[in-house]
Design a protein around this motif. Structure first.
Motif, PDB file in Angstrom:
ATOM      1  N   LEU A 187       0.939  -1.379   6.582  1.00  0.00           N
ATOM      2  CA  LEU A 187       2.878  -1.478   6.726  1.00  0.00           C
ATOM      3  C   LEU A 187       2.922  -1.977   7.613  1.00  0.00           C
ATOM      4  O   LEU A 187       3.557  -2.152   7.863  1.00  0.00           O
ATOM      5  N   MET A 243       7.179   0.085  -1.093  1.00  0.00           N
ATOM      6  CA  MET A 243       8.006  -1.265  -0.088  1.00  0.00           C
ATOM      7  C   MET A 243       8.825  -1.652  -0.677  1.00  0.00           C
ATOM      8  O   MET A 243       8.882  -2.200  -2.497  1.00  0.00           O
ATOM      9  N   PRO A 244       9.871  -2.451   0.027  1.00  0.00           N
ATOM     10  CA  PRO A 244      10.442  -2.512   1.028  1.00  0.00           C
ATOM     11  C   PRO A 244      10.832  -1.369   0.914  1.00  0.00           C
ATOM     12  O   PRO A 244      12.002  -0.821   0.556  1.00  0.00           O
ATOM     13  N   CYS A 245      10.991  -1.182   2.651  1.00  0.00           N
ATOM     14  CA  CYS A 245      11.679   0.063   3.305  1.00  0.00           C
ATOM     15  C   CYS A 245      12.315   0.227   4.442  1.00  0.00           C
ATOM     16  O   CYS A 245      11.770  -0.977   5.101  1.00  0.00           O
ATOM     17  N   ASP A 246      13.190   0.953   5.178  1.00  0.00           N
ATOM     18  CA  ASP A 246      13.700   0.640   6.549  1.00  0.00           C
ATOM     19  C   ASP A 246      12.771   1.640   7.995  1.00  0.00           C
ATOM     20  O   ASP A 246      12.891   1.124   8.405  1.00  0.00           O
ATOM     21  N   ASP A 292       7.878  -7.687   6.522  1.00  0.00           N
ATOM     22  CA  ASP A 292       9.245  -7.114   5.696  1.00  0.00           C
ATOM     23  C   ASP A 292       8.771  -5.855   6.893  1.00  0.00           C
ATOM     24  O   ASP A 292       9.053  -4.984   6.140  1.00  0.00           O
ATOM     25  N   ARG A 293       7.935  -5.806   7.668  1.00  0.00           N
ATOM     26  CA  ARG A 293       7.451  -4.319   8.556  1.00  0.00           C
ATOM     27  C   ARG A 293       8.429  -3.551   8.681  1.00  0.00           C
ATOM     28  O   ARG A 293      10.236  -3.596   9.410  1.00  0.00           O
ATOM     29  N   PRO A 294       8.432  -2.538   8.646  1.00  0.00           N
ATOM     30  CA  PRO A 294       9.316  -1.580   9.039  1.00  0.00           C
ATOM     31  C   PRO A 294       9.337  -0.458   9.818  1.00  0.00           C
ATOM     32  O   PRO A 294       8.616  -1.183  10.490  1.00  0.00           O
ATOM     33  N   GLU A 314       2.804   0.401  -0.825  1.00  0.00           N
ATOM     34  CA  GLU A 314       2.879  -1.228  -1.151  1.00  0.00           C
ATOM     35  C   GLU A 314       3.719  -1.088  -2.010  1.00  0.00           C
ATOM     36  O   GLU A 314       5.076  -1.460  -1.900  1.00  0.00           O
ATOM     37  N   ARG A 371       3.085  -6.225   8.307  1.00  0.00           N
ATOM     38  CA  ARG A 371       3.543  -6.236   7.326  1.00  0.00           C
ATOM     39  C   ARG A 371       4.915  -7.653   7.651  1.00  0.00           C
ATOM     40  O   ARG A 371       4.970  -7.487   8.574  1.00  0.00           O
TER      41      ARG A 371
END
Length: 402
Positions: free
Chosen positions: A313, A265-268, A318-320, A262, A316
């Protein structure tokens, strides 16, 4: 050149005068951290001795297809799976012709047919032989099949001619080999990878864990860096060196891993390759639990659920783009498909850990990737490094399509 670090390269040595350069090439590859296994044709042995290449590579040189000792373990198949790259230097006109026709009449050509690894040739021959229409037709056919050609160069030749056909120098070939591991597929993207086991304490001495070595997750991190990604690797307790250019965060428990993920984050893209404990003891004893010598009863532990890292994760805002792993001992594809759906994943990598050749702690793997449409893509058994590069290319392609 760090791209060659810990790469496995099968170096094929054909029967040409340029074979003398192969010795220097072995040194250059090893100087950059590659592990090299040499396969020689019968012609190659006429120009340079196997003992020289054995001394330089640090491994016995592989010579014959029908070697009884090696073939007891299907040696040509083992070499084909072991390789991250098959590089043939020198590649003579005869060898190119045999490869173009799919001939497998010696160990080297058999390895080429059996491998899933990238294949590269360093042509070396007389300038007239290189210019001959038959050689050029073979060159085109090999390139159409995805085989890379490094060179040839131009200059004076052993026969006295001047022209195209010289094998490139060792430094040039080492750089070209490194370029085979630089895809740029994930350039500019942030990739978060989890790897290894977690440990859940029972008391200050004992804990619950699993057999995960972390090798697959670390191989994925290395492959992602090769593809141009910025990689954060969150790892449970393992005994592995950190891949070059990877930001590594060490954790112990499942809750530690979730917190670290967490924070990253964020990640792609997210690749959750860690084997996370589903449960932990409800109470961790402050002191070592002692065995009661007067009682024959066992120890009863009350367990509680750990947080679901992957589902958290993947859920979220901003879900990757989310990729999970399903390590199963039975009903592999059924359980993996259920996990894909339940955790809202884009892809899941199904891994049969009941198979000792591809399970925990092994050097090789074989996986099946399942997508949201339940389409299955299988990656045959190969080294974990090679499987990792295949997976990264596949994931990058699906990410671009999403």
């Amino acid at each position: 050149m760090q791209r060659l670090y810990r790469k496995r390269i099968v170096l094929g040595v054909g029967g040409g005068i340029a074979a003398y350069k192969s010795a220097e090439l072995v040194r250059r590859l090893r100087d950059q951290g590659a592990e090299v296994r040499v396969v020689m044709t019968s012609g190659g042995r006429e120009f340079i001795t196997p003992l020289t290449l054995q001394a330089l590579s640090g491994h016995p040189v592989h010579l014959d297809l029908l070697d009884t000792a090696a073939e007891a373990a299907m040696g040509h198949i083992e070499l084909a799976r072991w390789a991250d790259l098959v590089l043939i230097a020198p590649a003579t006109a005869d060898l190119m012709a045999r490869l173009a026709q799919g001939v497998a009449n010696d160990l080297l050509t058999t390895v080429v047919l059996a491998t899933n690894a990238p294949i590269a040739l360093a042509p070396a021959m007389n300038q007239a032989m290189w210019a001959d229409p038959a050689t050029q037709a073979n060159r085109q056919l090999l390139e159409q099949r995805g085989i890379r050609l490094f060179g040839p160069g131009s200059g004076s030749q052993a026969c006295g001619d001047i022209g195209m056909g010289r094998m490139l120098e060792a430094d040039e070939l080492a750089h070209a080999a490194a370029d085979c591991f630089d895809t740029g597929l994930l350039t500019g993207l942030h990739l978060l990878i989890t790897a290894g086991p977690t440990q859940e304490n029972i008391d200050p001495v004992r804990y619950i864990t699993n057999h995960s070595s972390g090798k697959m997750g670390f191989a994925l991190a290395e492959a992602a860096v090769e593809a141009g990604a910025r990689v954060t690797l969150v790892s449970g307790p393992v005994f592995l060196p950190t891949p070059d250019r990877v930001q590594r965060i060490d954790v112990v428990s499942a809750r530690d891993m979730l917190a670290a993920c967490e924070a990253a984050m964020p990640c792609d893209l997210l690749i959750a390759a860690a084997a996370v404990a589903d449960y932990r003891p409800e109470v961790v004893a402050p002191h070592k639990l002692k065995k009661d010598p007067t009682s024959g009863e066992g120890l009863l532990l009350q367990m509680v659920r750990n947080p679901d890292i992957l589902a958290t994760l993947a859920g979220r805002e901003d879900r990757p783009f989310s990729v999970g792993f399903a390590a199963e001992t039975e009903n592999l594809l059924e359980y993996a498909t259920r996990k894909l759906r339940d955790k809202n994943l884009d892809l899941i990598v199904a891994n049969d850990v009941a198979n000792p050749g591809i399970g925990f702690n092994s050097e090789e793997n074989a996986v099946t990737v399942i997508d949201r449409q339940q389409r299955e893509t299988r990656f045959s058994q190969a080294s974990k490094g090679h499987i990792a590069r295949q997976l990264i290319a596949f994931i990058a392609d699906r990410y671009r399509q999403a």
